[in-house]
Design a protein around this motif. Structure first.
Motif, PDB file in Angstrom:
ATOM      1  N   THR A 186      40.569  47.915  37.581  1.00 55.38           N
ATOM      2  CA  THR A 186      41.572  47.964  36.512  1.00 55.38           C
ATOM      3  C   THR A 186      42.815  48.715  36.973  1.00 55.38           C
ATOM      4  OG1 THR A 186      39.765  48.025  34.956  1.00 55.38           O
ATOM      5  CG2 THR A 186      41.920  48.611  34.083  1.00 55.38           C
ATOM      6  N   LEU A 187      42.614  49.726  37.827  1.00 54.61           N
ATOM      7  CA  LEU A 187      43.756  50.537  38.257  1.00 54.61           C
ATOM      8  C   LEU A 187      44.388  50.016  39.548  1.00 54.61           C
ATOM      9  CD1 LEU A 187      42.462  54.091  37.303  1.00 54.61           C
ATOM     10  CD2 LEU A 187      44.116  52.661  36.096  1.00 54.61           C
ATOM     11  N   ASP A 188      44.084  48.781  39.896  1.00 56.37           N
ATOM     12  CA  ASP A 188      44.752  48.147  41.034  1.00 56.37           C
ATOM     13  C   ASP A 188      45.700  47.076  40.488  1.00 56.37           C
ATOM     14  OD1 ASP A 188      45.630  46.947  43.268  1.00 56.37           O
ATOM     15  OD2 ASP A 188      43.707  46.075  43.852  1.00 56.37           O
ATOM     16  N   PRO A 189      47.017  47.271  40.625  1.00 61.32           N
ATOM     17  CA  PRO A 189      47.965  46.318  40.016  1.00 61.32           C
ATOM     18  C   PRO A 189      47.727  44.866  40.416  1.00 61.32           C
ATOM     19  CG  PRO A 189      49.120  48.260  40.812  1.00 61.32           C
ATOM     20  CD  PRO A 189      47.704  48.401  41.264  1.00 61.32           C
ATOM     21  N   ILE A 190      47.411  44.607  41.689  1.00 59.55           N
ATOM     22  CA  ILE A 190      47.366  43.208  42.120  1.00 59.55           C
ATOM     23  C   ILE A 190      46.107  42.481  41.639  1.00 59.55           C
ATOM     24  CG2 ILE A 190      48.830  43.758  44.101  1.00 59.55           C
ATOM     25  CD1 ILE A 190      46.397  43.180  45.893  1.00 59.55           C
ATOM     26  N   PHE A 191      45.110  43.243  41.174  1.00 64.86           N
ATOM     27  CA  PHE A 191      43.931  42.629  40.543  1.00 64.86           C
ATOM     28  C   PHE A 191      44.370  41.821  39.316  1.00 64.86           C
ATOM     29  CE2 PHE A 191      40.755  43.354  37.081  1.00 64.86           C
ATOM     30  CZ  PHE A 191      39.765  42.505  37.551  1.00 64.86           C
ATOM     31  N   HIS A 192      45.412  42.316  38.615  1.00 67.96           N
ATOM     32  CA  HIS A 192      45.882  41.670  37.386  1.00 67.96           C
ATOM     33  C   HIS A 192      46.781  40.473  37.676  1.00 67.96           C
ATOM     34  CE1 HIS A 192      44.306  45.069  35.083  1.00 67.96           C
ATOM     35  NE2 HIS A 192      44.654  45.767  36.133  1.00 67.96           N
ATOM     36  N   SER A 193      47.074  40.256  38.943  1.00 68.03           N
ATOM     37  CA  SER A 193      47.985  39.169  39.326  1.00 68.03           C
ATOM     38  C   SER A 193      47.257  38.015  40.000  1.00 68.03           C
ATOM     39  CB  SER A 193      49.021  39.697  40.320  1.00 68.03           C
ATOM     40  OG  SER A 193      49.988  40.401  39.628  1.00 68.03           O
ATOM     41  N   SER A 251      31.620  42.913  46.158  1.00 64.31           N
ATOM     42  CA  SER A 251      32.324  41.882  46.927  1.00 64.31           C
ATOM     43  C   SER A 251      33.432  41.253  46.097  1.00 64.31           C
ATOM     44  CB  SER A 251      31.340  40.811  47.390  1.00 64.31           C
ATOM     45  OG  SER A 251      30.574  40.338  46.309  1.00 64.31           O
ATOM     46  N   LEU A 252      34.375  40.664  46.788  1.00 65.01           N
ATOM     47  CA  LEU A 252      35.448  39.955  46.095  1.00 65.01           C
ATOM     48  C   LEU A 252      35.971  38.831  46.980  1.00 65.01           C
ATOM     49  CD1 LEU A 252      38.326  41.022  47.471  1.00 65.01           C
ATOM     50  CD2 LEU A 252      37.795  43.031  46.118  1.00 65.01           C
ATOM     51  N   ARG A 253      36.693  37.941  46.345  1.00 59.88           N
ATOM     52  CA  ARG A 253      37.264  36.791  47.066  1.00 59.88           C
ATOM     53  C   ARG A 253      38.774  36.829  46.901  1.00 59.88           C
ATOM     54  NH1 ARG A 253      38.122  32.584  44.905  1.00 59.88           N
ATOM     55  NH2 ARG A 253      36.658  32.948  43.201  1.00 59.88           N
ATOM     56  N   TYR A 271      43.049  38.580  43.894  1.00 57.62           N
ATOM     57  CA  TYR A 271      41.643  38.419  44.282  1.00 57.62           C
ATOM     58  C   TYR A 271      40.788  38.320  43.032  1.00 57.62           C
ATOM     59  CZ  TYR A 271      41.518  43.537  43.574  1.00 57.62           C
ATOM     60  OH  TYR A 271      41.620  44.791  43.045  1.00 57.62           O
ATOM     61  N   TYR A 272      39.558  37.859  43.226  1.00 53.35           N
ATOM     62  CA  TYR A 272      38.622  37.695  42.103  1.00 53.35           C
ATOM     63  C   TYR A 272      37.348  38.435  42.488  1.00 53.35           C
ATOM     64  CZ  TYR A 272      35.993  35.351  38.390  1.00 53.35           C
ATOM     65  OH  TYR A 272      35.254  35.082  37.257  1.00 53.35           O
ATOM     66  N   VAL A 273      36.907  39.332  41.632  1.00 52.93           N
ATOM     67  CA  VAL A 273      35.695  40.103  41.929  1.00 52.93           C
ATOM     68  C   VAL A 273      34.501  39.192  41.659  1.00 52.93           C
ATOM     69  CG1 VAL A 273      34.370  42.183  41.392  1.00 52.93           C
ATOM     70  CG2 VAL A 273      36.882  42.228  41.286  1.00 52.93           C
ATOM     71  N   GLN A 274      33.747  38.896  42.703  1.00 52.60           N
ATOM     72  CA  GLN A 274      32.680  37.903  42.574  1.00 52.60           C
ATOM     73  C   GLN A 274      31.508  38.268  43.469  1.00 52.60           C
ATOM     74  OE1 GLN A 274      33.727  33.968  44.025  1.00 52.60           O
ATOM     75  NE2 GLN A 274      32.384  32.959  42.545  1.00 52.60           N
TER      76      GLN A 274
END
Ligand code: SAM
Length: 474
Positions: free
Chosen positions: A83-90, A50-52, A93-96
């Motif tokens: 890690t291989l999703d660019p927008i995760f680093h921006s 899940s993620l938010r 969203y937050y993996v929670q």
């Protein structure tokens, strides 16, 4: 490994339930009024992914399964490479873990006053702090605290990426807040606990478990609650949560708090389909998440309102700030943000944006606490020049008209995040904001024949780029 864990080597273990401590299993069977067989079986099932979403950066896609108790929470069918999703680093969203997003339902019960001061006392790595930032209004202030120094940098990173300026990050023991009587409107204590609810995700939680440790955790939680209680104002709210099941760390602590102080327990409306257990004991309410009933991990939460103590904190509004005001020649930076009530401060060579009306609070905090960072770094000044900061690229208040944006494809976006050289299609020279799927990633300085990559070295992706999978939302 405690002696009461069955002596099986990792290689022979097929099921997590086989390595559960015997004392834990006995307690589950005798202490709890629920189906212990189903409970133990559920520990062998895979945990949900899940993620938010950060709603100020990215839209919640309607084709995915929503987490019913969180407006921005979603389940994914399987774990992608984040890690291989660019927008995760921006900070898009937050993996929670899903159960912990129930904080939102507690927060929705809190009376809405203007300009609330909210403390997240045990904040690292920042899951609930980033969630609170999404739930708060711009004129509220979040103080995000973590006592363990080595855990503060990940908290700081996650909060910077989330992109809000109404936040102060500090590194203090709960006892350091005791003198700040009546300061906070809301305090979240997501307490360090024995972690029984994490057993299926985290084998080390199983290895560290013992009855003695649960007792130590319960004692520590009471000390934390006692230390922090004076700083909650009369009429303020305390959200207390753990990711464990045993009553000593949950309902017993709530009962202890209610026996020794004047409190009102607040009921949180539930829908039956969520599978969350409401417990009522002596007029107190608690919410328990059991993995065989809820699509999420083990969790406990309670919401109480304080009915005693100081009504407010005596801010000295005239106290001269120790913060250095921004040098006048950089006044143009006010246009960089869309917020009008922002003040800018100089901290070494950086310009930091912070809500103007929260400066008295910041001054009061600075007198008592170890502040690690506040607001949002917008630019670095060098002589008469303003260089945009990476955190400004990630700001939710960024004025979109200030820098030209360039959309990158997936491979280029990842190369940028690895801090490698990338090709820029724009003919415009100078500072450009690069983005992927409309989500800003950071700055490059286009020199024409090449572009300098300004992604922060310490946040760069270190892994080699294999065959790149499509991100989960495409
Ligand atoms: N709220 C966080 C989130 O959602 O990402 C998770 C917090 S974790 C359950 C508990 C935190 O309490 C840890 O970061 C831990 O370092 C911190 N902690 C440990 N001992 C503490 C103490 N004595 N007082 C306050 N916090 C403590």
């Amino acid at each position: 490994m405690p002696a009461n864990i069955e002596k099986k080597t990792r290689k022979t273990i097929e099921k997590t339930s086989e390595i559960l401590p015997v004392d834990f299993v006995n307690r589950i069977k005798t202490q709890f009024p629920f189906d212990s067989e189903r409970f133990i079986d559920s520990i062998d099932q895979p945990a949900a992914v899940s993620l938010r979403i950060n709603p100020r950066k990215f839209g919640v896609t309607s084709s995915v399964e929503q987490i019913p108790w969180c407006s921005t929470g979603i389940f994914l069918p399987e774990r992608p490479s984040f890690t291989l999703d660019p927008i995760f680093h921006s900070g898009a969203y937050y993996v929670q873990e899903a159960s912990s997003m129930f904080v939102e339902q507690a927060f929705r019960q809190i009376e809405h006053e203007k300009g609330r001061i909210v403390l997240d006392l045990c904040a690292a790595p920042g899951g609930k702090s980033t969630h609170l930032l999404s739930l708060l209004d711009a004129d509220d202030l979040l103080i995000s605290n973590e006592v363990i120094r080595s855990r503060v940098s990940v908290l700081d990173e996650n909060i910077r990426k989330w992109g809000h300026q109404n936040v102060v990050i500090c590194n203090n023991d709960p006892a350091d807040f005791s003198d700040m009587e009546g300061l906070f409107d809301v305090i979240l204590v997501d307490a360090p606990c024995s972690g029984e609810g994490l057993f299926r995700r985290d084998a080390s939680a199983i290895e560290q478990w013992s009855v003695e440790n649960t007792n130590l955790c319960a004692t520590r939680q009471r000390r934390i609650l006692a230390d922090i209680w004076p700083s909650l104002k009369n009429g303020g709210y305390l959200i207390y949560s753990t990711c464990t099941f045993n009553p000593e760390e949950n309902e017993e602590n709530l009962k202890w708090l209610a026996d020794n102080n004047s409190v009102e327990s607040i009921q949180i409306p539930l829908q039956e389909s969520w599978g969350i257990d409401e417990m009522e004991f002596n007029g107190l309410f608690g919410y328990r998440f059991l993995p065989h009933k809820v699509k999420g991990e083990g969790f406990f939460l309670t919401l109480i309102r304080k009915k005693e103590g100081a009504d407010s904190y005596p801010f000295h509004r005239k106290t001269r700030t120790k913060l250095e005001k921004m040098p006048k020649q950089f006044a143009e930076i006010r246009n960089w943000l869309t917020t009008s009530d922002t003040e800018f401060f100089a901290k070494s060579e950086f310009l930091i944006a912070f809500p103007e009306n929260k400066i008295p609070v910041l001054n009061a905090l600075a007198e008592q606490l170890r502040i690690i960072s506040f607001g949002l770094p917008v630019a670095q000044f060098k002589k008469n020049d303003l260089l945009p900061e990476h955190t400004f690229a990630l700001s939710v208040d960024r004025n979109q008209g200030i820098f030209e944006t360039v959309e990158l494809d997936l491979r280029e976006a990842l190369l940028f995040l690895k801090k490698e050289e990338i090709r820029i299609s724009s003919v415009t020279k100078g500072w450009l904001l690069v983005q992927f799927r409309g989500v800003p990633l950071g700055f490059v300085k286009n020199l024409g024949n090449r572009a300098n990559n300004y992604f922060p070295k310490e946040w760069r992706i270190r892994m080699a780029l294999p065959e790149i999978p499509q991100p989960w939302y495409l």
